[in-house]
Design a protein around this motif. Structure first.
Motif, PDB file in Angstrom:
ATOM      1  N   LEU A 167       0.469  -1.153   0.236  1.00 18.78           N
ATOM      2  CA  LEU A 167      -0.458  -0.029   0.064  1.00 18.78           C
ATOM      3  C   LEU A 167       0.590   1.066  -0.279  1.00 18.78           C
ATOM      4  O   LEU A 167       0.662   2.357  -0.737  1.00 18.78           O
ATOM      5  CB  LEU A 167      -0.468   0.228   1.156  1.00 18.78           C
ATOM      6  CG  LEU A 167      -2.135  -1.446   1.510  1.00 18.78           C
ATOM      7  CD1 LEU A 167      -2.894  -0.440   2.069  1.00 18.78           C
ATOM      8  CD2 LEU A 167      -2.768  -0.824   0.407  1.00 18.78           C
ATOM      9  N   GLU A 168       1.857   0.693   0.602  1.00 22.19           N
ATOM     10  CA  GLU A 168       2.763   2.002   1.124  1.00 22.19           C
ATOM     11  C   GLU A 168       3.479   2.405  -0.423  1.00 22.19           C
ATOM     12  O   GLU A 168       3.620   4.081  -1.451  1.00 22.19           O
ATOM     13  CB  GLU A 168       4.156   2.119   2.272  1.00 22.19           C
ATOM     14  CG  GLU A 168       4.292   3.311   2.008  1.00 22.19           C
ATOM     15  CD  GLU A 168       5.762   3.065   2.861  1.00 22.19           C
ATOM     16  OE1 GLU A 168       5.419   2.032   3.949  1.00 22.19           O
ATOM     17  OE2 GLU A 168       6.632   4.033   3.319  1.00 22.19           O
ATOM     18  N   LYS A 169       3.874   0.782  -0.992  1.00 26.35           N
ATOM     19  CA  LYS A 169       4.849   1.275  -2.159  1.00 26.35           C
ATOM     20  C   LYS A 169       3.813   1.976  -3.514  1.00 26.35           C
ATOM     21  O   LYS A 169       4.298   3.252  -3.649  1.00 26.35           O
ATOM     22  CB  LYS A 169       4.763   0.205  -2.828  1.00 26.35           C
ATOM     23  CG  LYS A 169       6.666  -0.681  -1.864  1.00 26.35           C
ATOM     24  CD  LYS A 169       6.799  -1.495  -3.198  1.00 26.35           C
ATOM     25  CE  LYS A 169       7.257  -2.707  -2.009  1.00 26.35           C
ATOM     26  NZ  LYS A 169       7.663  -4.231  -2.591  1.00 26.35           N
ATOM     27  N   ALA A 170       2.600   1.548  -3.367  1.00 20.49           N
ATOM     28  CA  ALA A 170       1.316   2.018  -4.469  1.00 20.49           C
ATOM     29  C   ALA A 170       1.357   3.610  -3.942  1.00 20.49           C
ATOM     30  O   ALA A 170       0.667   4.771  -4.862  1.00 20.49           O
ATOM     31  CB  ALA A 170       0.456   1.401  -3.958  1.00 20.49           C
ATOM     32  N   ALA A 171       0.726   3.847  -2.839  1.00 21.69           N
ATOM     33  CA  ALA A 171       1.462   5.183  -2.777  1.00 21.69           C
ATOM     34  C   ALA A 171       2.379   6.244  -3.008  1.00 21.69           C
ATOM     35  O   ALA A 171       1.676   7.712  -4.329  1.00 21.69           O
ATOM     36  CB  ALA A 171       0.684   6.292  -0.759  1.00 21.69           C
ATOM     37  N   GLN A 172       3.094   5.639  -2.512  1.00 23.57           N
ATOM     38  CA  GLN A 172       4.847   6.436  -3.835  1.00 23.57           C
ATOM     39  C   GLN A 172       4.571   6.142  -4.896  1.00 23.57           C
ATOM     40  O   GLN A 172       4.591   7.499  -5.352  1.00 23.57           O
ATOM     41  CB  GLN A 172       5.802   5.885  -2.876  1.00 23.57           C
ATOM     42  CG  GLN A 172       6.216   5.946  -1.229  1.00 23.57           C
ATOM     43  CD  GLN A 172       7.400   4.929  -1.118  1.00 23.57           C
ATOM     44  OE1 GLN A 172       8.561   5.006  -1.659  1.00 23.57           O
ATOM     45  NE2 GLN A 172       7.418   5.063   0.276  1.00 23.57           N
ATOM     46  N   MET A 173       4.050   5.256  -5.872  1.00 24.64           N
ATOM     47  CA  MET A 173       3.895   5.650  -7.133  1.00 24.64           C
ATOM     48  C   MET A 173       2.942   6.174  -7.781  1.00 24.64           C
ATOM     49  O   MET A 173       2.536   7.121  -8.056  1.00 24.64           O
ATOM     50  CB  MET A 173       3.723   4.238  -7.494  1.00 24.64           C
ATOM     51  CG  MET A 173       4.592   3.341  -7.611  1.00 24.64           C
ATOM     52  SD  MET A 173       6.786   3.500  -8.103  1.00 24.64           S
ATOM     53  CE  MET A 173       5.870   3.282  -9.646  1.00 24.64           C
ATOM     54  N   ARG A 184      -2.414   9.917   4.583  1.00 24.84           N
ATOM     55  CA  ARG A 184      -2.819   9.754   3.871  1.00 24.84           C
ATOM     56  C   ARG A 184      -3.499   7.942   3.537  1.00 24.84           C
ATOM     57  O   ARG A 184      -4.815   7.725   2.864  1.00 24.84           O
ATOM     58  CB  ARG A 184      -2.810  10.247   2.268  1.00 24.84           C
ATOM     59  CG  ARG A 184      -2.793  11.637   1.926  1.00 24.84           C
ATOM     60  CD  ARG A 184      -3.295  12.125   0.449  1.00 24.84           C
ATOM     61  NE  ARG A 184      -3.578  13.504   1.465  1.00 24.84           N
ATOM     62  CZ  ARG A 184      -5.089  13.693   0.922  1.00 24.84           C
ATOM     63  NH1 ARG A 184      -5.617  12.585   0.707  1.00 24.84           N
ATOM     64  NH2 ARG A 184      -4.967  14.947   0.330  1.00 24.84           N
ATOM     65  N   VAL A 185      -2.721   7.115   4.050  1.00 24.68           N
ATOM     66  CA  VAL A 185      -2.749   5.914   3.770  1.00 24.68           C
ATOM     67  C   VAL A 185      -2.775   4.827   4.513  1.00 24.68           C
ATOM     68  O   VAL A 185      -3.255   4.384   5.394  1.00 24.68           O
ATOM     69  CB  VAL A 185      -1.970   5.240   2.192  1.00 24.68           C
ATOM     70  CG1 VAL A 185      -2.509   3.603   2.666  1.00 24.68           C
ATOM     71  CG2 VAL A 185      -2.640   5.777   1.413  1.00 24.68           C
ATOM     72  N   ILE A 186      -1.241   4.943   5.528  1.00 22.91           N
ATOM     73  CA  ILE A 186      -1.398   4.017   6.404  1.00 22.91           C
ATOM     74  C   ILE A 186      -1.878   4.698   7.275  1.00 22.91           C
ATOM     75  O   ILE A 186      -2.070   3.764   8.420  1.00 22.91           O
ATOM     76  CB  ILE A 186       0.319   4.305   6.782  1.00 22.91           C
ATOM     77  CG1 ILE A 186       1.284   3.783   5.536  1.00 22.91           C
ATOM     78  CG2 ILE A 186       0.766   3.151   7.788  1.00 22.91           C
ATOM     79  CD1 ILE A 186       1.187   2.375   5.076  1.00 22.91           C
ATOM     80  N   ALA A 187      -1.834   5.850   8.300  1.00 24.53           N
ATOM     81  CA  ALA A 187      -2.526   6.203   9.135  1.00 24.53           C
ATOM     82  C   ALA A 187      -4.255   6.180   9.675  1.00 24.53           C
ATOM     83  O   ALA A 187      -4.827   5.118  10.480  1.00 24.53           O
ATOM     84  CB  ALA A 187      -2.199   7.884   9.540  1.00 24.53           C
ATOM     85  N   PRO A 188      -4.639   5.903   8.396  1.00 27.97           N
ATOM     86  CA  PRO A 188      -6.095   5.748   8.780  1.00 27.97           C
ATOM     87  C   PRO A 188      -6.145   4.631   8.670  1.00 27.97           C
ATOM     88  O   PRO A 188      -6.726   3.692   9.054  1.00 27.97           O
ATOM     89  CB  PRO A 188      -6.827   6.423   6.862  1.00 27.97           C
ATOM     90  CG  PRO A 188      -5.736   7.662   6.458  1.00 27.97           C
ATOM     91  CD  PRO A 188      -4.477   6.768   7.539  1.00 27.97           C
ATOM     92  N   LEU A 189      -5.570   3.602   8.424  1.00 22.43           N
ATOM     93  CA  LEU A 189      -5.938   1.896   8.180  1.00 22.43           C
ATOM     94  C   LEU A 189      -5.133   1.191   9.883  1.00 22.43           C
ATOM     95  O   LEU A 189      -5.714   0.905   9.984  1.00 22.43           O
ATOM     96  CB  LEU A 189      -4.786   1.344   6.813  1.00 22.43           C
ATOM     97  CG  LEU A 189      -5.400   1.638   5.552  1.00 22.43           C
ATOM     98  CD1 LEU A 189      -4.292   1.210   4.626  1.00 22.43           C
ATOM     99  CD2 LEU A 189      -6.642   1.065   5.322  1.00 22.43           C
ATOM    100  N   ALA A 190      -4.528   2.433  10.298  1.00 22.37           N
ATOM    101  CA  ALA A 190      -3.904   1.897  11.745  1.00 22.37           C
ATOM    102  C   ALA A 190      -5.084   2.802  12.799  1.00 22.37           C
ATOM    103  O   ALA A 190      -4.684   2.230  13.415  1.00 22.37           O
ATOM    104  CB  ALA A 190      -2.712   2.086  12.038  1.00 22.37           C
ATOM    105  N   MET A 191      -5.672   2.933  12.061  1.00 22.50           N
ATOM    106  CA  MET A 191      -6.892   3.972  12.868  1.00 22.50           C
ATOM    107  C   MET A 191      -7.689   3.157  13.954  1.00 22.50           C
ATOM    108  O   MET A 191      -7.346   3.239  15.410  1.00 22.50           O
ATOM    109  CB  MET A 191      -8.111   4.521  12.429  1.00 22.50           C
ATOM    110  CG  MET A 191      -8.540   6.095  12.753  1.00 22.50           C
ATOM    111  SD  MET A 191      -7.108   6.777  13.751  1.00 22.50           S
ATOM    112  CE  MET A 191      -6.968   7.704  12.461  1.00 22.50           C
TER     113      MET A 191
END
Lengths: 277, 389
Positions: A167-173, A184-191
């Motif tokens: 997911l993080e790789k995808a966001a960077q791409m 935007r991606v990791i923190a919301p999922l870690a909620m």
């Protein structure tokens, strides 16, 4: 027949546990609604003979309690906010980055949390007086963070380890900076994990008595658990039991609200659908 | 739109393992190039180095003429489709598609239009407000695709994007993908372990093994003139029959029986200075039933072991009595490390793709025929093809 007997057995066990845990709560509640006179003569009764709000009115009339409540809310919220945001970032870094000694890091940080707090009280007292943060909010926020950060890092890094790295790789791409990917991606999922950590840290700060009583000297930074210890009766012949009970009930309410409010966010399977399934 | 050039690219991990060895590859603007190979061959690592998700130990990657070695993924302006799709589970399909545009600070009206366009193209218009968890595998795959094409990147990188779909859907998506790439005309690097995908999708195919490029060329070139035994065994399904043979005066002694040396082979062997031992390769589809049509070529008689029928084709697995078990060095050169790529050559088995009406029965001998010009020759010492002049 056997199933029915088993159900009855479990129900009985459940009722027993419920009674065991709720009895003290009820007793405190009952005490808080009794007049000082009734407590003196009939304190053990589980049902007040005369219901009174006198104890509640009493504690809210004094600035002692109100001020302590303000201190408690402020200190606990600030400590929780800082600890959780730092723990989230630290845990993420620990799970994602490769650095020497990484395996020891979490273990060592947990060691800090396992340190007997009482052994730290006198050195902390000296240090805080030395650098001038004794009897201030900061003077309590800092030790609270020291003890809650390791716990937060531990919970969150366990959670981050399970998160698909793609997911993080995808966001960077997709053009996000590492920080944007995190926010935007990791923190919301870690909620769910973040909220769980926040609840635990908040309760820890909110309920702490040892640091609060040792590192404060006036109303300026004294939190409710410490302030309660300084309650006096309205005359020297009176015990402040009613006021203490009322104060205890009042400060339990925010914790209960906090948990009820946020437990809805602790939804398992929030990451379902991210990757193949 | 940009060309991608890999120049001596090497990836060495801290523990010393080398995943990619001095890889040279030039991908033209708009070209569809497939990196194919068995698992662990370094194809995904190569893709990640082009993407910027992994550091390059040595060598240079150029995109659109500029060296990108030290550029983060976000600055390379290329999009990637992941094997597991990597959709953002907390966002709706619309938000997933819009994410790359938001990161690029696209104005809201342009963003809305582009998302709508992509959703139309990929047939996602009806499910824009759903979360990835509510989508089927094929739909998720299309969202992943849409997220890549929405911002018109300079190149697409795809890491086995179809491997999580069921067989039927994979075929369907393969055609769609082909059509999409042709229409967008964007440089695409596509990683797969499936030789069928490689053959059908790519303008060119680069076959990798253990970090080394084995051959780069059009699918046709890899099929017609495999550079070595590994390529010969990997491309084509079922795999090419590879059999040990000895050169004798004017013929080859093979487990298939004696095969007359044609002029081209004679010249090739002379030019190559090969020893007397060679490996011959024969595609299953080069064999046909001897009873049908003309009677030129070499005939082989062998017992049918197993018959597999797909409806359109019949695959006959034959047992060669004159064969001898292959030496382990030979196995090493041909091993594809991939269970799915067909029968492993053991020097005694022969696979033939026959007409489904062929009167072949398991346990009974059958007479087959092949054109000796269809034989491939390899040097068993190196595994390299003996080139025909």
């Amino acid at each position: 027949m056997r199933a029915a007997r088993r159900t009855v057995g479990w129900s009985a066990a459940n009722v027993l546990v419920l009674l065991w845990t709720l009895f003290p709560v009820w007793w405190i509640l009952a005490l808080s609604f009794k007049s000082p006179a009734e407590i003196g003569t009939d304190g053990g009764r589980l049902w007040p003979r005369h219901w009174t709000l006198g104890n509640y009115a009493g504690i809210f009339r004094t600035s002692e309690f109100l001020h302590a409540l303000l201190n408690s809310i402020g200190i606990a919220l600030i400590a929780t906010a800082i600890a959780v945001s730092l723990a989230t970032m630290a845990a993420y870094a620990i799970t994602r980055l490769r650095f020497p000694g990484k395996r020891w890091f979490i273990g060592l940080s947990l060691l800090v949390a396992m340190f007997p707090q009482i052994s730290l009280v006198s050195p902390l007292f000296d240090i805080e007086r030395g650098i001038g943060i004794f009897n201030t909010w900061v003077g309590l926020i800092v030790p609270y963070m020291t003890f809650s950060l390791p716990l937060g890092i531990y919970i969150l890094s366990a959670f981050f380890r399970e998160m698909p790295w793609e997911l993080e790789k995808a966001a960077q791409m997709d053009g996000a900076t590492p920080f944007q990917a995190f926010i935007r991606v990791i923190a919301p999922l870690a909620m769910p994990a973040i909220v769980t950590t926040a609840i635990l840290v908040f309760i820890f700060c909110w309920n702490d008595f040892l640091f609060a009583i040792s590192l404060t000297s006036t109303q300026r930074a004294r939190t409710v658990p410490a302030a309660i210890a300084f309650f006096t009766g309205s005359s020297q012949f009176q015990q402040p039991i009613g006021s203490i009970a009322a104060a205890a009930v009042v400060i339990t309410i925010p914790v209960v609200l906090f948990v009820l409010l946020f437990q809805r966010r602790i939804i398992s399977g929030l990451t379902a659908g991210a990757v193949k399934g | 739109m940009a060309e991608i050039v890999l120049d001596g690219v090497t990836k060495r991990y801290p523990d010393g393992t080398v995943a990619v060895h001095e890889l040279d590859l030039e991908i033209a603007d708009g070209e569809f190039v497939i990196l194919v190979g068995p698992s662990g061959c370094g194809k995904t690592t190569t893709l990640n180095m082009i993407a910027g998700l992994e550091d390059i130990t040595q060598g240079v990657v150029r995109i659109g003429g500029a060296v990108v070695n030290d550029m983060g993924p976000k600055d390379r302006d290329i999009a990637m489709v992941f094997q597991d799709y990597a959709l953002y589970p907390h966002m709706t399909v619309r938000e997933n598609l819009a994410f790359p545009l938001k990161m690029a600070r696209t104005p809201a009206d342009v963003l809305r239009r582009k998302v709508a366009d992509v959703a139309d193209t990929l047939g996602l218009a009806g499910m824009l407000d759903r979360k990835p968890a509510q989508l089927s595998g094929g739909q998720r795959q299309r969202v992943a695709m849409g997220r890549a094409i929405v911002r018109d990147p300079r190149a697409f990188l795809m890491d086995e994007p179809l491997s999580n779909l069921d067989a039927r859907l994979r075929l369907e998506m393969r055609t769609q993908l082909s059509r999409l790439q042709k229409r967008l005309d964007t440089t695409t690097v596509y990683v797969t372990h499936d030789q069928t995908e490689a053959m059908t999708l790519g303008d060119r195919v680069a076959l990798l093994r253990a970090g080394y490029v084995q051959q780069v060329g059009t699918p046709r070139e890899l099929y017609d003139r495999p550079a070595n035994l590994f390529v010969a065994g990997f491309i084509g399904a079922p795999a090419m029959n590879l059999l040990p043979a000895t050169v004798e005066d004017d013929r080859l002694r093979t487990p298939l029986g004696p095969v007359p040396l044609i002029a081209a082979h004679r010249r090739a062997l002379a030019a190559h200075d090969a020893g007397r031992e060679v490996v011959v390769g024969l595609r299953p589809e080069a064999l046909e039933h001897a009873g049908a049509g003309n009677d030129t070529g070499v005939t082989v008689t062998a017992a049918v072991d197993i018959i597999e029928s797909t409806g359109a084709d019949m695959y006959a697995y034959l047992f060669l009595e004159d064969g001898e078990p292959a030496a382990s060095a030979f196995m090493e050169l041909t091993a594809t490390d991939d269970a799915g790529s067909g029968g492993s050559p053991d020097g005694r088995q022969l696979v033939a793709r026959l007409d489904p009406d062929t009167p072949a029965r398991e346990g009974e001998p059958i007479e087959l025929r092949f054109d000796p010009r269809k034989l491939h020759l390899f040097d068993p010492r190196t595994g390299i093809r003996i080139p025909m002049p």
